[in-house]
Design an enzyme around this catalytic site. Structure first.
Site, PDB file in Angstrom:
ATOM      1  N   CYS B 112       0.887  -1.167   0.000  1.00 39.16           N
ATOM      2  CA  CYS B 112       0.000   0.000   0.000  1.00 39.16           C
ATOM      3  C   CYS B 112       0.916   1.204   0.000  1.00 39.16           C
ATOM      4  O   CYS B 112       1.489   1.553   1.027  1.00 39.16           O
ATOM      5  CB  CYS B 112      -0.923   0.015   1.219  1.00 39.16           C
ATOM      6  SG  CYS B 112      -1.950   1.501   1.286  1.00 39.16           S
ATOM      7  N   CYS B 115      -0.488   4.349   2.218  1.00 43.27           N
ATOM      8  CA  CYS B 115      -0.598   4.257   3.683  1.00 43.27           C
ATOM      9  C   CYS B 115      -0.259   2.838   4.110  1.00 43.27           C
ATOM     10  O   CYS B 115       0.898   2.447   4.055  1.00 43.27           O
ATOM     11  CB  CYS B 115      -1.961   4.719   4.176  1.00 43.27           C
ATOM     12  SG  CYS B 115      -3.366   4.151   3.202  1.00 43.27           S
ATOM     13  N   SER B 116      -1.240   2.047   4.500  1.00 45.44           N
ATOM     14  CA  SER B 116      -0.915   0.708   5.006  1.00 45.44           C
ATOM     15  C   SER B 116      -2.115  -0.214   4.895  1.00 45.44           C
ATOM     16  O   SER B 116      -2.304  -1.073   5.742  1.00 45.44           O
ATOM     17  CB  SER B 116      -0.488   0.806   6.462  1.00 45.44           C
ATOM     18  OG  SER B 116      -1.552   1.368   7.212  1.00 45.44           O
ATOM     19  N   CYS B 117      -2.934  -0.032   3.851  1.00 44.41           N
ATOM     20  CA  CYS B 117      -4.092  -0.904   3.678  1.00 44.41           C
ATOM     21  C   CYS B 117      -3.603  -2.349   3.569  1.00 44.41           C
ATOM     22  O   CYS B 117      -2.608  -2.627   2.896  1.00 44.41           O
ATOM     23  CB  CYS B 117      -4.873  -0.496   2.429  1.00 44.41           C
ATOM     24  SG  CYS B 117      -5.584   1.156   2.591  1.00 44.41           S
TER      25      CYS B 117
END
Lengths: 118, 209
Positions: B112, B115-117
């Site tokens: 991702c 961000c950090s999906c």
């Protein structure tokens, strides 16, 4: 040259990935899980107060300096809190008072500002 | 002892010995205020924390092992991960997850960049490196070099596909069943499937390797 916002880092140069470095097997602290739980609840089907896109917008709006200084879940709670205030769910004054009370009651006291963390 | 223990401890015992940070106090305050305003209940918060703790790579590993032994299940998994996981009693959440299948000619990796999906409702919370600048920046540009840092070499004639996750669509890698695993049952197969295999940065190890 395309202008990028700070979080938009796909394709940029960066150092090596360290799969076994510190935090590789992150043992999430209870307060970090609480941030995660709060987000899940305020964004669930029952409440729909915050969307994941809004969370990210809130994180992006922290700006480059704060983005790099804060740890991951510090960014989350900063964004969640800003959104809740923005939406009128909580008042900034009651938040400040409550944080002061919680810190005063904490046995080991509080620190004025978050320490920058890796 | 930092203080005497004549009073009951309201907070986690190990944490109260260290000063509270600004953002920890904010977290506690926001949680309390949401409960007092009736927006969430303490019970909901407790149950959600329990649910977070119950999610781990083992959930995803069960799904992968089933797909390896049951071609019909695999077909359903490739259509709809969340629904297929439900067949195994796993609640993968409401955000759609898409399975990307590794084959002889294709290897998949997830990232991702913004961000950090991550498919956290299926395989638990992500490792720190997944959220780090180095992985997010470079995985889309030089994935073979990034995989090498995990000790994973993908042959040049295998196509490498990198999937950039979003808030509305998450991915999981369906790794290829390793050689030498023919005699294993489903539970033993699930043991071969690690978190990193489902991100695509490593391959399942052959049994006994």
């Amino acid at each position: 040259m395309v202008l990028r916002r700070h979080h938009d880092m796909g394709g940029l140069d960066a150092g090596p990935v360290d799969p076994s470095g510190p935090g590789a097997e992150h043992d999430y602290a209870p307060w970090e899980k609480k941030v995660d739980a709060i987000l899940r609840l305020v964004s669930d089907q029952k409440r729909r107060i915050i969307t994941v896109d809004e969370l990210r917008r809130g994180i992006e709006e922290l700006g480059p300096g704060v983005y790099d200084e804060l740890s991951y879940y510090e960014r989350w709670i900063a964004s969640i809190t800003n959104l809740l205030v923005e939406k009128g769910v909580i008042e900034i004054d009651e938040l400040g008072r409550r944080m002061a009370e919680i810190t005063a009651d904490w046995p080991a006291g509080g620190v004025a500002d978050a320490e920058p963390k890796a | 002892m930092a203080h005497d223990h004549s009073h009951p401890h309201p907070h986690q015992p190990d944490l109260e010995e260290t000063p509270l940070t600004h953002y920890q106090a904010m977290t506690e305050a926001v949680g309390q205020l949401l409960i007092e305003k009736g927006i969430i209940t303490g019970e909901e918060l407790r149950a959600t924390l329990e649910s977070i703790d119950s999610k781990s790579p083992a959930g995803g590993a069960r799904v992968v092992a089933r797909a390896w032994v049951d071609p019909d299940f695999k077909a359903r998994l490739l259509v709809d991960v969340n629904k297929a996981a439900e067949e195994l009693g796993i609640d993968a959440g409401i955000i759609p997850i898409r399975a990307v299948e590794n084959t002889a000619g294709v290897h998949n990796v997830i990232v991702c960049t913004l961000c950090s999906c991550y498919p956290r409702n299926l395989i638990g919370l992500p490792p720190d490196w997944y959220k780090a600048r180095s992985y997010r920046s470079r995985a889309v540009r030089e994935p073979r070099a990034v995989l090498a840092e995990f000790g994973t070499a993908i042959p040049d004639d295998v196509e490498l596909r990198v999937h950039d996750s979003t808030a509305d669509l998450r991915y999981m890698v369906l790794p290829a069943r390793p050689a030498g695993s023919e005699g294993l049952d489903e539970a033993a197969l699930a043991e071969l499937v690690t978190r990193d295999c489902m991100i695509g940065v490593t391959l399942p190890k052959s049994p006994g390797a």
